[in-house]
Design a protein around this motif. Structure first.
Motif, PDB file in Angstrom:
ATOM      1  N   LYS A  61       0.864   8.895   0.482  1.00 55.77           N
ATOM      2  CA  LYS A  61       1.808   7.676   1.008  1.00 55.77           C
ATOM      3  C   LYS A  61       3.031   7.699   0.297  1.00 55.77           C
ATOM      4  O   LYS A  61       3.587   6.439  -0.060  1.00 55.77           O
ATOM      5  CB  LYS A  61       0.901   6.437   0.830  1.00 55.77           C
ATOM      6  N   VAL A  62       3.709   8.761  -0.222  1.00 56.40           N
ATOM      7  CA  VAL A  62       4.985   8.663  -0.912  1.00 56.40           C
ATOM      8  C   VAL A  62       5.947   8.452   0.261  1.00 56.40           C
ATOM      9  O   VAL A  62       6.106   9.149   1.278  1.00 56.40           O
ATOM     10  CB  VAL A  62       5.004  10.199  -1.618  1.00 56.40           C
ATOM     11  N   ALA A  63       6.876   7.344  -0.076  1.00 56.14           N
ATOM     12  CA  ALA A  63       7.728   7.114   0.876  1.00 56.14           C
ATOM     13  C   ALA A  63       9.075   8.045   0.972  1.00 56.14           C
ATOM     14  O   ALA A  63       9.717   8.060  -0.221  1.00 56.14           O
ATOM     15  CB  ALA A  63       8.385   5.795   0.501  1.00 56.14           C
ATOM     16  N   GLY A  64       9.299   8.636   1.947  1.00 56.45           N
ATOM     17  CA  GLY A  64      10.529   9.490   2.155  1.00 56.45           C
ATOM     18  C   GLY A  64      11.005  10.280   1.085  1.00 56.45           C
ATOM     19  O   GLY A  64      12.264  10.707   1.119  1.00 56.45           O
ATOM     20  N   GLY A  65      10.261  10.714   0.116  1.00 54.55           N
ATOM     21  CA  GLY A  65      10.769  11.690  -1.014  1.00 54.55           C
ATOM     22  C   GLY A  65      11.727  10.884  -1.741  1.00 54.55           C
ATOM     23  O   GLY A  65      12.855  11.759  -2.342  1.00 54.55           O
ATOM     24  N   LYS A  66      11.881   9.479  -1.883  1.00 51.35           N
ATOM     25  CA  LYS A  66      12.861   8.960  -2.634  1.00 51.35           C
ATOM     26  C   LYS A  66      12.702   8.922  -4.060  1.00 51.35           C
ATOM     27  O   LYS A  66      11.473   8.574  -4.609  1.00 51.35           O
ATOM     28  CB  LYS A  66      13.030   7.698  -2.317  1.00 51.35           C
ATOM     29  N   GLY A  67      13.504   9.240  -5.081  1.00 48.46           N
ATOM     30  CA  GLY A  67      13.350   9.062  -6.683  1.00 48.46           C
ATOM     31  C   GLY A  67      12.422   9.999  -7.005  1.00 48.46           C
ATOM     32  O   GLY A  67      12.393  11.195  -6.731  1.00 48.46           O
ATOM     33  N   GLU A 108      11.728   4.625  -7.276  1.00 52.16           N
ATOM     34  CA  GLU A 108      12.623   4.858  -6.260  1.00 52.16           C
ATOM     35  C   GLU A 108      14.175   5.077  -6.890  1.00 52.16           C
ATOM     36  O   GLU A 108      15.093   5.741  -6.462  1.00 52.16           O
ATOM     37  CB  GLU A 108      12.629   4.126  -5.109  1.00 52.16           C
ATOM     38  N   ASN A 109      14.352   4.112  -7.717  1.00 52.44           N
ATOM     39  CA  ASN A 109      15.736   4.071  -8.334  1.00 52.44           C
ATOM     40  C   ASN A 109      15.851   4.657  -9.808  1.00 52.44           C
ATOM     41  O   ASN A 109      17.058   4.767 -10.355  1.00 52.44           O
ATOM     42  CB  ASN A 109      16.189   2.438  -8.506  1.00 52.44           C
ATOM     43  N   ASN A 145      14.880   4.263 -12.985  1.00 49.70           N
ATOM     44  CA  ASN A 145      14.882   3.662 -14.196  1.00 49.70           C
ATOM     45  C   ASN A 145      13.612   3.897 -15.051  1.00 49.70           C
ATOM     46  O   ASN A 145      13.888   2.941 -15.752  1.00 49.70           O
ATOM     47  CB  ASN A 145      15.222   1.992 -13.792  1.00 49.70           C
ATOM     48  N   ASN A 146      12.842   4.588 -14.560  1.00 48.66           N
ATOM     49  CA  ASN A 146      11.603   4.841 -15.472  1.00 48.66           C
ATOM     50  C   ASN A 146      10.721   3.694 -15.787  1.00 48.66           C
ATOM     51  O   ASN A 146       9.871   3.495 -16.791  1.00 48.66           O
ATOM     52  CB  ASN A 146      11.912   5.387 -16.722  1.00 48.66           C
ATOM     53  N   GLN A 147      10.707   2.623 -14.910  1.00 47.97           N
ATOM     54  CA  GLN A 147       9.823   1.753 -14.925  1.00 47.97           C
ATOM     55  C   GLN A 147       9.322   1.137 -13.508  1.00 47.97           C
ATOM     56  O   GLN A 147      10.216   1.119 -12.549  1.00 47.97           O
ATOM     57  CB  GLN A 147      10.391   0.402 -15.538  1.00 47.97           C
ATOM     58  N   LEU A 148       8.359   0.484 -13.471  1.00 47.93           N
ATOM     59  CA  LEU A 148       7.768  -0.193 -12.230  1.00 47.93           C
ATOM     60  C   LEU A 148       8.517  -1.594 -11.886  1.00 47.93           C
ATOM     61  O   LEU A 148       8.182  -2.526 -12.832  1.00 47.93           O
ATOM     62  CB  LEU A 148       6.282  -0.316 -12.305  1.00 47.93           C
ATOM     63  N   ASP A 149       9.256  -1.487 -11.182  1.00 45.42           N
ATOM     64  CA  ASP A 149      10.111  -2.804 -10.817  1.00 45.42           C
ATOM     65  C   ASP A 149       9.353  -3.702 -10.305  1.00 45.42           C
ATOM     66  O   ASP A 149       8.321  -3.460  -9.501  1.00 45.42           O
ATOM     67  CB  ASP A 149      11.234  -2.485 -10.123  1.00 45.42           C
ATOM     68  N   ARG A 150       9.666  -5.235 -10.544  1.00 48.78           N
ATOM     69  CA  ARG A 150       8.926  -6.176 -10.492  1.00 48.78           C
ATOM     70  C   ARG A 150       9.691  -7.527  -9.852  1.00 48.78           C
ATOM     71  O   ARG A 150      10.933  -7.463 -10.071  1.00 48.78           O
ATOM     72  CB  ARG A 150       7.969  -6.646 -11.437  1.00 48.78           C
ATOM     73  N   ASN A 151       9.341  -8.288  -9.131  1.00 46.41           N
ATOM     74  CA  ASN A 151      10.261  -9.470  -8.604  1.00 46.41           C
ATOM     75  C   ASN A 151       9.794 -10.457  -9.531  1.00 46.41           C
ATOM     76  O   ASN A 151       9.393 -10.379 -10.739  1.00 46.41           O
ATOM     77  CB  ASN A 151       9.810  -9.851  -7.098  1.00 46.41           C
ATOM     78  N   PHE A 152      10.596 -11.880  -9.437  1.00 43.12           N
ATOM     79  CA  PHE A 152      10.656 -12.828 -10.327  1.00 43.12           C
ATOM     80  C   PHE A 152       9.447 -13.307 -10.730  1.00 43.12           C
ATOM     81  O   PHE A 152       9.003 -14.065 -11.622  1.00 43.12           O
ATOM     82  CB  PHE A 152      11.545 -13.961  -9.960  1.00 43.12           C
ATOM     83  N   LEU A 153       8.236 -13.073  -9.536  1.00 38.12           N
ATOM     84  CA  LEU A 153       6.904 -13.406  -9.979  1.00 38.12           C
ATOM     85  C   LEU A 153       6.091 -12.599 -10.481  1.00 38.12           C
ATOM     86  O   LEU A 153       4.863 -12.714 -11.080  1.00 38.12           O
ATOM     87  CB  LEU A 153       6.019 -13.936  -8.530  1.00 38.12           C
ATOM     88  N   GLY A 154       6.618 -11.372 -10.949  1.00 36.29           N
ATOM     89  CA  GLY A 154       5.973 -10.095 -11.550  1.00 36.29           C
ATOM     90  C   GLY A 154       5.136  -9.160 -10.725  1.00 36.29           C
ATOM     91  O   GLY A 154       4.282  -8.454 -11.195  1.00 36.29           O
ATOM     92  N   ILE A 155       5.370  -9.277  -9.384  1.00 31.23           N
ATOM     93  CA  ILE A 155       4.706  -8.565  -8.479  1.00 31.23           C
ATOM     94  C   ILE A 155       5.557  -7.281  -8.160  1.00 31.23           C
ATOM     95  O   ILE A 155       6.684  -7.492  -8.096  1.00 31.23           O
ATOM     96  CB  ILE A 155       4.519  -9.355  -6.985  1.00 31.23           C
ATOM     97  N   PRO A 156       4.800  -6.028  -8.508  1.00 33.13           N
ATOM     98  CA  PRO A 156       5.533  -4.986  -8.132  1.00 33.13           C
ATOM     99  C   PRO A 156       6.433  -4.943  -6.820  1.00 33.13           C
ATOM    100  O   PRO A 156       5.875  -5.129  -5.853  1.00 33.13           O
ATOM    101  CB  PRO A 156       4.410  -3.809  -8.268  1.00 33.13           C
ATOM    102  N   THR A 157       7.709  -4.455  -7.002  1.00 32.92           N
ATOM    103  CA  THR A 157       8.346  -4.015  -5.757  1.00 32.92           C
ATOM    104  C   THR A 157       8.435  -2.612  -5.586  1.00 32.92           C
ATOM    105  O   THR A 157       9.126  -1.988  -4.268  1.00 32.92           O
ATOM    106  CB  THR A 157       9.719  -4.682  -5.812  1.00 32.92           C
ATOM    107  N   GLU A 158       7.832  -1.795  -6.234  1.00 29.60           N
ATOM    108  CA  GLU A 158       7.821  -0.141  -5.889  1.00 29.60           C
ATOM    109  C   GLU A 158       6.356  -0.094  -5.781  1.00 29.60           C
ATOM    110  O   GLU A 158       5.455  -0.527  -6.123  1.00 29.60           O
ATOM    111  CB  GLU A 158       8.449   0.470  -7.308  1.00 29.60           C
ATOM    112  N   ASN A 159       6.059   0.988  -4.751  1.00 37.64           N
ATOM    113  CA  ASN A 159       4.781   1.363  -4.514  1.00 37.64           C
ATOM    114  C   ASN A 159       4.070   2.129  -5.899  1.00 37.64           C
ATOM    115  O   ASN A 159       4.697   2.869  -6.520  1.00 37.64           O
ATOM    116  CB  ASN A 159       4.872   2.508  -3.394  1.00 37.64           C
ATOM    117  N   TYR A 160       2.801   1.719  -5.918  1.00 36.90           N
ATOM    118  CA  TYR A 160       1.900   2.065  -7.210  1.00 36.90           C
ATOM    119  C   TYR A 160       0.682   2.286  -6.706  1.00 36.90           C
ATOM    120  O   TYR A 160       0.221   1.773  -5.487  1.00 36.90           O
ATOM    121  CB  TYR A 160       2.148   1.268  -8.320  1.00 36.90           C
ATOM    122  N   GLY A 161      -0.343   2.781  -7.376  1.00 37.57           N
ATOM    123  CA  GLY A 161      -1.744   2.878  -7.155  1.00 37.57           C
ATOM    124  C   GLY A 161      -2.434   3.487  -8.433  1.00 37.57           C
ATOM    125  O   GLY A 161      -1.838   4.021  -9.202  1.00 37.57           O
ATOM    126  N   PHE A 162      -3.759   3.381  -8.168  1.00 36.35           N
ATOM    127  CA  PHE A 162      -4.675   3.698  -9.435  1.00 36.35           C
ATOM    128  C   PHE A 162      -5.828   4.742  -8.830  1.00 36.35           C
ATOM    129  O   PHE A 162      -6.115   4.913  -7.769  1.00 36.35           O
ATOM    130  CB  PHE A 162      -5.444   2.641 -10.128  1.00 36.35           C
TER     131      PHE A 162
END
Length: 134
Positions: free
Chosen positions: A27-33, A82-83, A85-102
């Motif tokens: 489920k990798v989005a469009g080959g971005k990043g 995707e961008n 920056n070598n980190q999992l980006d999050r919104n102001f609530l701390g919820i990830p804005t980039e796709n992740y999984g375990f």
């Protein structure tokens, strides 16, 4: 008796066995990043994991192989940076804005999953760890 002692000494001198963990990120989005992947033991889970890699994202599925992983219990995590920056980006609530999984498709309630929820057993040879990004 001498042969038995020599045989035991030779066995102890052999290198410890190691394994390969093949991480299949789907489920990798469009080959971005890029896809950042980490293989962690219990002690370093969600911290500075002992084994990590970063590879260009391939649309659909990206495969990353980790060699020389000691057999044992490990957890695998991945995210699509995707961008770049070598980190999992999050919104102001701390919820990830980039796709992740375990590994084991582990999910936490109100935060990341526990190590035990994502833990896989790695044995000699190759262990496949599928991860679906969300």
């Amino acid at each position: 008796m001498r042969h038995l002692l020599l045989s035991c000494a030779l066995l102890l001198a052999l290198p410890a066995s190691a394994a390969t963990v093949e991480v299949r990120v789907t489920k990798v989005a469009g080959g971005k990043g890029k896809i950042n992947v980490a293989v962690c033991d219990r002690e370093r889970f969600l911290k500075q994991c002992a084994h990590h890699a970063s590879v260009p994202a391939q649309a659909g599925e990206t495969v990353v192989a980790f060699r020389d992983i000691p057999p044992g219990t490990w957890a695998v995590l991945a995210y699509q940076d995707e961008n770049g920056n070598n980190q999992l980006d999050r919104n102001f609530l701390g919820i990830p804005t980039e796709n992740y999984g375990f590994s084991r498709d582990a999910a936490g309630r109100f935060g990341p999953p526990d190590f035990d929820d994502a833990a896989i057993e790695v044995r000699e040879g190759t262990t496949v760890a599928p991860i679906k990004l969300h």
